[in-house]
Design an enzyme around this catalytic site. Structure first.
Site, mmCIF file in Angstrom:
data_model
loop_
_atom_site.group_PDB
_atom_site.id
_atom_site.type_symbol
_atom_site.label_atom_id
_atom_site.label_comp_id
_atom_site.label_asym_id
_atom_site.label_seq_id
_atom_site.Cartn_x
_atom_site.Cartn_y
_atom_site.Cartn_z
ATOM 1 N N HIS A 1 -27.125 24.384 -24.385
ATOM 2 C CA HIS A 1 -25.827 23.536 -24.676
ATOM 3 C C HIS A 1 -24.956 24.056 -23.481
ATOM 4 O O HIS A 1 -23.827 24.239 -23.619
ATOM 5 C CB HIS A 1 -25.396 24.141 -25.984
ATOM 6 C CG HIS A 1 -24.626 23.196 -26.563
ATOM 7 N ND1 HIS A 1 -23.886 23.356 -27.757
ATOM 8 C CD2 HIS A 1 -24.319 21.838 -26.245
ATOM 9 C CE1 HIS A 1 -23.323 22.158 -28.202
ATOM 10 N NE2 HIS A 1 -23.685 21.438 -27.407
ATOM 11 N N ASP B 1 -26.025 31.421 -33.686
ATOM 12 C CA ASP B 1 -25.221 30.380 -33.408
ATOM 13 C C ASP B 1 -24.330 30.487 -34.718
ATOM 14 O O ASP B 1 -24.943 30.052 -35.918
ATOM 15 C CB ASP B 1 -25.917 29.260 -33.129
ATOM 16 C CG ASP B 1 -25.185 28.260 -32.570
ATOM 17 O OD1 ASP B 1 -23.821 28.136 -32.968
ATOM 18 O OD2 ASP B 1 -25.415 26.849 -32.073
ATOM 19 N N ASP B 2 -23.048 30.284 -34.734
ATOM 20 C CA ASP B 2 -22.084 30.543 -35.849
ATOM 21 C C ASP B 2 -22.433 31.536 -36.987
ATOM 22 O O ASP B 2 -22.331 31.251 -38.141
ATOM 23 C CB ASP B 2 -22.441 28.936 -36.277
ATOM 24 C CG ASP B 2 -21.963 27.757 -35.774
ATOM 25 O OD1 ASP B 2 -21.430 28.201 -34.474
ATOM 26 O OD2 ASP B 2 -22.044 26.654 -36.239
ATOM 27 N N LYS C 1 -31.470 27.712 -28.025
ATOM 28 C CA LYS C 1 -30.424 26.375 -27.765
ATOM 29 C C LYS C 1 -29.642 26.856 -26.152
ATOM 30 O O LYS C 1 -29.064 27.650 -26.180
ATOM 31 C CB LYS C 1 -29.361 26.584 -28.779
ATOM 32 C CG LYS C 1 -28.125 25.803 -28.467
ATOM 33 C CD LYS C 1 -27.302 25.538 -29.898
ATOM 34 C CE LYS C 1 -26.110 25.119 -29.323
ATOM 35 N NZ LYS C 1 -25.253 24.983 -30.827
ATOM 36 N N CYS D 1 -19.389 26.566 -29.526
ATOM 37 C CA CYS D 1 -20.480 26.827 -28.620
ATOM 38 C C CYS D 1 -20.670 26.798 -27.144
ATOM 39 O O CYS D 1 -20.972 27.741 -26.480
ATOM 40 C CB CYS D 1 -21.745 25.947 -29.443
ATOM 41 S SG CYS D 1 -22.239 25.847 -30.923
ATOM 42 N N LYS E 1 -15.146 29.698 -37.325
ATOM 43 C CA LYS E 1 -15.462 28.933 -36.052
ATOM 44 C C LYS E 1 -14.196 27.864 -35.935
ATOM 45 O O LYS E 1 -13.873 27.164 -36.819
ATOM 46 C CB LYS E 1 -16.764 28.221 -36.345
ATOM 47 C CG LYS E 1 -17.185 27.110 -35.420
ATOM 48 C CD LYS E 1 -18.520 26.365 -35.816
ATOM 49 C CE LYS E 1 -18.869 25.631 -34.556
ATOM 50 N NZ LYS E 1 -20.210 24.759 -34.611
ATOM 51 N N SER F 1 -26.844 21.199 -29.651
ATOM 52 C CA SER F 1 -26.802 21.613 -31.127
ATOM 53 C C SER F 1 -27.910 20.984 -31.956
ATOM 54 O O SER F 1 -28.329 19.918 -31.772
ATOM 55 C CB SER F 1 -25.508 21.507 -31.664
ATOM 56 O OG SER F 1 -24.573 22.572 -31.197
ATOM 57 N N HIS G 1 -26.564 27.638 -37.271
ATOM 58 C CA HIS G 1 -25.753 26.365 -37.206
ATOM 59 C C HIS G 1 -26.456 25.288 -38.160
ATOM 60 O O HIS G 1 -27.651 25.465 -38.014
ATOM 61 C CB HIS G 1 -25.728 25.905 -35.563
ATOM 62 C CG HIS G 1 -24.789 24.639 -35.308
ATOM 63 N ND1 HIS G 1 -25.231 23.629 -35.568
ATOM 64 C CD2 HIS G 1 -23.803 24.786 -34.322
ATOM 65 C CE1 HIS G 1 -24.140 22.629 -35.108
ATOM 66 N NE2 HIS G 1 -23.413 23.242 -34.447
ATOM 67 N N ASP H 1 -22.360 33.439 -30.846
ATOM 68 C CA ASP H 1 -21.731 32.574 -29.953
ATOM 69 C C ASP H 1 -20.060 32.421 -30.522
ATOM 70 O O ASP H 1 -19.295 32.101 -29.875
ATOM 71 C CB ASP H 1 -22.241 31.419 -29.766
ATOM 72 C CG ASP H 1 -22.319 30.307 -30.824
ATOM 73 O OD1 ASP H 1 -22.188 30.727 -32.012
ATOM 74 O OD2 ASP H 1 -22.376 29.097 -30.596
ATOM 75 N N ASN H 2 -19.924 32.381 -31.914
ATOM 76 C CA ASN H 2 -18.542 32.053 -32.335
ATOM 77 C C ASN H 2 -18.498 32.443 -33.919
ATOM 78 O O ASN H 2 -19.762 32.565 -34.453
ATOM 79 C CB ASN H 2 -17.920 30.649 -32.201
ATOM 80 C CG ASN H 2 -19.027 29.474 -32.518
ATOM 81 O OD1 ASN H 2 -19.546 28.905 -31.825
ATOM 82 N ND2 ASN H 2 -19.268 29.541 -33.929
ATOM 83 N N ARG I 1 -20.823 30.038 -24.500
ATOM 84 C CA ARG I 1 -22.181 30.248 -23.726
ATOM 85 C C ARG I 1 -21.898 30.525 -22.335
ATOM 86 O O ARG I 1 -22.568 31.287 -21.628
ATOM 87 C CB ARG I 1 -23.009 29.106 -24.133
ATOM 88 C CG ARG I 1 -23.742 29.410 -25.715
ATOM 89 C CD ARG I 1 -24.120 28.178 -26.222
ATOM 90 N NE ARG I 1 -24.113 28.226 -27.650
ATOM 91 C CZ ARG I 1 -25.405 28.829 -28.239
ATOM 92 N NH1 ARG I 1 -26.409 28.746 -27.706
ATOM 93 N NH2 ARG I 1 -25.022 28.836 -29.580
HETATM 94 MG MG MG Z 1 -21.652 27.960 -32.175
#
Ligand code: MG
Length: 466
Positions: A123, A27-28, A121, A67, A299, A146, A226, A278-279, A71
């Site tokens: 989300h 994540d991130d 996660k 996010c 992001k 998150s 994240h 994811d980003n 996803r």
């Molecule tokens: Mg993210």
């Protein structure tokens, strides 16, 4: 009778021939945040090993720079707008989610007899109607949104700086009120985030070991890097300057532990492992965020740093070792690609945007994808990639932002991956051509868009647990 015995003997072979799939989704994490993607400061020997034994994808996109929509795109093979999931991220009080009628990777594989698990996660909506078990997964363990979101109303967040949090993580961890979920119930509130990455791995190892005799699909979306960042005491570097590095190296070590199990259980020659994120990195958080270098920004933006992500695919004996694919591809291509690799193509009941890129895993060939649409984190059309050209029109898409200045950007990504030179003024015909093309593609998606799930009911989780 003899023929039946023959079939019975053959059946386990056929069953085990169906490949397993593991998607590891951080994540991130920035494009640069692996040593095999160029980081000089972060050491990721286990992911580097996967790259050495597999294939790196250097032109791999996510369909949104935040996010939730990203996803939704990964699991359904759609631009988030096609399934009504384009509008930014969900919060604890959100009453919508990904519609359970959408066909996810898990739905498709479960229908072919796969064991399926989501660990990490989610989300994509935290009402029971849209949690993982309603979306094709047999089981779920993880946090529903998150790790900086507080149950039940997202209020009461700690106001300490990220550096102060890292220095005193044993105290700050309980300032957050993110729940840990087993299937649809809260089992820990607040979740102890110091050990969460390790506990995801323990669950993943249990799932792989328990299902080694049948085909399985493991979706492992780690909740870090994240923010807020936490690690177990035994791997913590107390210097907050190294917080992000410490978290990535911990995730890498835990991926190594999972891969040891895959190898030890004899699954290496029949398992695809796909690693991506994811980003792009949350640059605002400095030493608690990553780096997308040499890409621009991170992001939340539609520059490459927001949406181009590191990706490794591994399947010894199937994917050639130590190779790189620079062809355009995306997480939205994974559903049809996995369907193809599992030898069960998708039905055509629902229109999707993903393309079968399975040839890119094994051959030196052109991608079937030569276009890619960019949407803002709020779901507004922002641009298009067509071959090397990328058009971005930013600034005034949002209603109510009448005074926002519109800026038009045109880049040739083959020559300028850093998006440093805006060619829009010199190439008005190209701008006009790409503007027309992106509007045409977006009009089709808008016309055929399906609705997200939503409700007016109160969420069933209690505000506190014993
Ligand atoms: Mg993210």
């Amino acid at each position: 009778m003899r023929f039946l015995l023959f079939l019975a003997a053959l059946f386990p072979l056929c069953a085990s021939a169906q490949p397993n799939f593991i998607i590891i989704f951080t994540d991130d994490q920035g494009y640069n945040d692996l040593s095999c993607f160029g980081s000089k400061t972060i050491k990721t020997p286990h992911l580097d090993q996967l790259a050495k034994e597999g294939r790196k994808f250097t032109n791999f996109m996510v369909p949104c720079p935040v996010c939730t929509p990203s996803r939704a795109g990964l699991l359904t093979g759609c631009y988030p707008k096609r399934i009504g999931m384009q509008q930014h991220v969900l919060f604890p009080a959100s009453t919508r989610g990904m519609h359970p009628d959408e066909v996810t990777i898990a739905d498709h594989l479960k229908a072919q007899g796969y064991a399926t698990a989501c660990i990490g996660k989610w989300h994509l909506g935290h009402y029971p109607e849209c949690l993982p078990r309603a979306q094709g997964f047999d089981s779920y363990y993880g946090i529903p949104y998150s790790n900086d979101m507080n149950h039940p109303d997202n209020k009461g967040k700690p106001r300490v700086s990220r550096d102060a949090s890292w220095k005193d993580q044993d105290k700050d961890v309980f300032n957050w009120r993110t729940p840990l979920i087993r299937n649809e119930e809260i089992i820990e509130l607040p979740v102890d985030q110091r050990t969460i990455t390790r506990r995801y791995t323990d669950e993943a190892i249990k799932f792989v070991t328990a299902n080694k005799e049948k085909p399985f699909f493991l979706y492992l979306p780690h909740s870090m890097p994240h923010i807020p960042l936490f690690v177990p005491k035994d791997v913590r570097d107390p210097d907050p300057k190294n917080a992000y590095t410490c978290v990535i190296e911990h995730i890498d070590a835990e991926i190594g532990r999972l891969m040891d199990t895959v190898r030890k259980e004899g699954l290496a020659d029949n398992t695809y492992v796909i690693f991506t994120t994811d980003n792009g990195p949350w640059l605002h958080f400095k030493n608690h965020g990553g780096s997308a270098k040499p890409l621009r920004d991170g992001k939340g933006t539609n520059f490459e740093g927001g949406q181009r992500v590191p990706c490794i695919m591994w399947a010894p004996g199937r994917i050639p070792a130590n190779t790189t694919c620079a062809e355009l591809a995306s997480t939205i291509d994974l559903l049809p690609t996995i369907a193809q690799l599992a030898d069960k193509p998708l039905s055509n009941n629902k229109k999707i945007d993903g393309m079968d890129i399975s040839a890119l895993l094994t051959k030196e060939t052109k991608s079937p994808r030569n276009e890619f649409l960019y949407y803002t984190s709020r779901g507004d059309l922002a641009g298009i990639r067509a071959e090397p050209w990328k058009l971005l029109i930013l600034g005034n898409q949002r209603k109510g932002q009448k005074n926002a200045k519109q800026t038009t950007h045109l880049f040739n990504l083959d020559k300028d991956v850093a998006e440093a030179t805006n060619l829009a003024e010199k190439n008005p015909e190209k701008v006009a051509e790409l503007t027309a093309l992106m509007n045409k593609r977006d009009a089709e998606i808008t016309k055929n868009a399906r609705a997200a799930w939503n409700t007016t009911a109160k969420h069933p989780w209690p505000d506190t647990i014993q």
